[in-house]
Scaffold this motif. Sequence first.
Motif, PDB file in Angstrom:
ATOM      1  N   GLU A 174      70.760-101.385 -36.747  1.00  0.00           N
ATOM      2  CA  GLU A 174      71.340-100.206 -36.084  1.00  0.00           C
ATOM      3  C   GLU A 174      71.161-100.342 -34.586  1.00  0.00           C
ATOM      4  N   ARG A 175      69.975-100.984 -34.101  1.00  0.00           N
ATOM      5  CA  ARG A 175      69.955-101.038 -32.578  1.00  0.00           C
ATOM      6  C   ARG A 175      71.112-102.409 -32.060  1.00  0.00           C
ATOM      7  N   ASP A 176      71.288-103.176 -32.846  1.00  0.00           N
ATOM      8  CA  ASP A 176      72.226-104.370 -32.500  1.00  0.00           C
ATOM      9  C   ASP A 176      73.758-103.648 -32.466  1.00  0.00           C
ATOM     10  N   TRP A 177      73.881-102.967 -33.619  1.00  0.00           N
ATOM     11  CA  TRP A 177      75.417-102.285 -33.892  1.00  0.00           C
ATOM     12  C   TRP A 177      75.582-101.369 -32.752  1.00  0.00           C
ATOM     13  N   ASN A 178      74.524-100.666 -32.478  1.00  0.00           N
ATOM     14  CA  ASN A 178      74.728 -99.455 -31.369  1.00  0.00           C
ATOM     15  C   ASN A 178      75.138-100.149 -30.062  1.00  0.00           C
ATOM     16  N   ALA A 179      74.294-101.303 -29.873  1.00  0.00           N
ATOM     17  CA  ALA A 179      74.502-101.929 -28.405  1.00  0.00           C
ATOM     18  C   ALA A 179      76.173-102.636 -28.626  1.00  0.00           C
ATOM     19  N   HIS A 180      76.587-103.055 -29.655  1.00  0.00           N
ATOM     20  CA  HIS A 180      77.815-103.335 -29.993  1.00  0.00           C
ATOM     21  C   HIS A 180      78.921-102.389 -29.516  1.00  0.00           C
ATOM     22  N   LEU A 181      78.891-101.165 -30.258  1.00  0.00           N
ATOM     23  CA  LEU A 181      79.557-100.038 -30.195  1.00  0.00           C
ATOM     24  C   LEU A 181      79.427 -99.236 -28.717  1.00  0.00           C
ATOM     25  N   ALA A 182      78.227 -99.486 -28.217  1.00  0.00           N
ATOM     26  CA  ALA A 182      78.225 -98.577 -26.810  1.00  0.00           C
ATOM     27  C   ALA A 182      79.485 -99.005 -25.916  1.00  0.00           C
ATOM     28  N   ALA A 183      80.184-100.267 -25.951  1.00  0.00           N
ATOM     29  CA  ALA A 183      81.145-100.642 -25.287  1.00  0.00           C
ATOM     30  C   ALA A 183      82.564 -99.621 -25.403  1.00  0.00           C
ATOM     31  N   TRP A 184      82.465 -99.032 -26.472  1.00  0.00           N
ATOM     32  CA  TRP A 184      83.541 -97.766 -26.673  1.00  0.00           C
ATOM     33  C   TRP A 184      82.925 -96.330 -26.625  1.00  0.00           C
ATOM     34  N   ASP A 185      81.722 -96.357 -26.119  1.00  0.00           N
ATOM     35  CA  ASP A 185      80.911 -94.795 -26.194  1.00  0.00           C
ATOM     36  C   ASP A 185      80.941 -94.550 -27.615  1.00  0.00           C
ATOM     37  N   LEU A 186      80.515 -95.198 -28.554  1.00  0.00           N
ATOM     38  CA  LEU A 186      80.328 -94.960 -30.020  1.00  0.00           C
ATOM     39  C   LEU A 186      78.822 -95.419 -30.109  1.00  0.00           C
ATOM     40  N   ASN A 187      78.334 -94.863 -31.251  1.00  0.00           N
ATOM     41  CA  ASN A 187      77.343 -95.349 -31.876  1.00  0.00           C
ATOM     42  C   ASN A 187      77.503 -95.277 -33.373  1.00  0.00           C
ATOM     43  N   HIS A 188      76.437 -95.676 -34.268  1.00  0.00           N
ATOM     44  CA  HIS A 188      76.645 -95.838 -35.726  1.00  0.00           C
ATOM     45  C   HIS A 188      76.945 -94.276 -36.140  1.00  0.00           C
ATOM     46  N   ALA A 189      76.474 -93.105 -35.840  1.00  0.00           N
ATOM     47  CA  ALA A 189      76.806 -91.882 -36.493  1.00  0.00           C
ATOM     48  C   ALA A 189      78.246 -91.577 -35.946  1.00  0.00           C
ATOM     49  N   SER A 190      78.698 -91.893 -34.603  1.00  0.00           N
ATOM     50  CA  SER A 190      80.434 -91.589 -34.595  1.00  0.00           C
ATOM     51  C   SER A 190      81.015 -92.483 -34.661  1.00  0.00           C
ATOM     52  N   GLN A 191      80.765 -93.627 -35.264  1.00  0.00           N
ATOM     53  CA  GLN A 191      81.790 -94.425 -35.809  1.00  0.00           C
ATOM     54  C   GLN A 191      82.042 -94.163 -37.458  1.00  0.00           C
ATOM     55  N   ALA A 192      80.967 -93.614 -37.911  1.00  0.00           N
ATOM     56  CA  ALA A 192      81.032 -93.237 -39.234  1.00  0.00           C
ATOM     57  C   ALA A 192      81.841 -91.870 -39.288  1.00  0.00           C
ATOM     58  N   VAL A 193      81.838 -90.892 -38.554  1.00  0.00           N
ATOM     59  CA  VAL A 193      82.673 -89.846 -38.226  1.00  0.00           C
ATOM     60  C   VAL A 193      84.043 -90.220 -38.222  1.00  0.00           C
ATOM     61  N   LEU A 194      84.290 -91.274 -37.408  1.00  0.00           N
ATOM     62  CA  LEU A 194      85.898 -91.651 -37.246  1.00  0.00           C
ATOM     63  C   LEU A 194      86.332 -92.165 -38.507  1.00  0.00           C
ATOM     64  N   ALA A 195      85.556 -92.960 -39.205  1.00  0.00           N
ATOM     65  CA  ALA A 195      85.880 -93.392 -40.595  1.00  0.00           C
ATOM     66  C   ALA A 195      86.163 -92.391 -41.709  1.00  0.00           C
ATOM     67  N   HIS A 196      85.268 -91.285 -41.454  1.00  0.00           N
ATOM     68  CA  HIS A 196      85.807 -89.937 -42.650  1.00  0.00           C
ATOM     69  C   HIS A 196      87.021 -89.445 -42.218  1.00  0.00           C
ATOM     70  N   LEU A 197      87.110 -89.403 -40.725  1.00  0.00           N
ATOM     71  CA  LEU A 197      88.543 -88.676 -40.202  1.00  0.00           C
ATOM     72  C   LEU A 197      89.647 -89.603 -40.375  1.00  0.00           C
ATOM     73  N   LEU A 198      89.735 -90.822 -40.610  1.00  0.00           N
ATOM     74  CA  LEU A 198      90.746 -91.649 -40.722  1.00  0.00           C
ATOM     75  C   LEU A 198      91.319 -91.298 -42.161  1.00  0.00           C
ATOM     76  N   ARG A 199      90.708 -90.739 -43.117  1.00  0.00           N
ATOM     77  CA  ARG A 199      91.234 -90.288 -44.187  1.00  0.00           C
ATOM     78  C   ARG A 199      92.101 -88.912 -44.030  1.00  0.00           C
ATOM     79  N   ALA A 200      91.232 -88.176 -43.537  1.00  0.00           N
ATOM     80  CA  ALA A 200      92.062 -86.693 -43.230  1.00  0.00           C
ATOM     81  C   ALA A 200      90.922 -85.869 -42.423  1.00  0.00           C
ATOM     82  N   PRO A 201      91.594 -84.914 -41.717  1.00  0.00           N
ATOM     83  CA  PRO A 201      90.756 -83.969 -40.878  1.00  0.00           C
ATOM     84  C   PRO A 201      89.785 -83.370 -41.617  1.00  0.00           C
ATOM     85  N   MET A 202      89.052 -82.755 -40.973  1.00  0.00           N
ATOM     86  CA  MET A 202      87.826 -82.063 -41.679  1.00  0.00           C
ATOM     87  C   MET A 202      87.070 -81.135 -40.885  1.00  0.00           C
TER      88      MET A 202
END
Length: 169
Positions: A35-63
């Motif tokens: 999680e630390r390594d992945w969050n460090a990677h995602l920080a370049a897009w102002d994302l973290n593991h939690a916000s990335q999961a939200v985007l994944a859910h929203l790709l299917r449909a608005p919620m």
Amino acid sequence: MVQESRPSDTLDPASPDPAHWPVGRLLSSAARRVERDWNAHLAAWDLNHASQAVLAHLLRAPMSQRELATASGVTEQTMSRVLARMERSGYVTRAPHDDDRRRHVITITDEGRSAFFVASDRELAETMVTRGLTPEQAEQLRRLLVVVAGEPGTVSDPDDPDGSDRSAG
């Protein structure tokens, strides 16, 4: 007669050596490292593991916020903070629900969709998690984690990853 030492004979959760830790501590420690390594990677897009999961859910449909919280396994308060940050980043929008003005519908933006796909490089993610493992070990780890991560009370066969051989009952 010499008695062989079994791993359970040498387990010590306080040991500085991970080889002596119980499986639960090993899994928790490994998950935090990933999680630390992945969050460090995602920080370049102002994302973290939690916000990335939200985007994944929203790709299917608005919620709704409640639906996102449930799908992500967090409280609505936590989801509110995640969504506020994502809204400031331009990755999601909130709009009043057509039928219930008390509710908001969360929708992914084009910027959010783009950030998700660029940041979610599967090969990079797999490499972060499986560094130091052979391809065979990485596949074995995947199969074992599918079993461990399965829903409580379900039976999962690591040799049948899609569950097609599971019989009901």
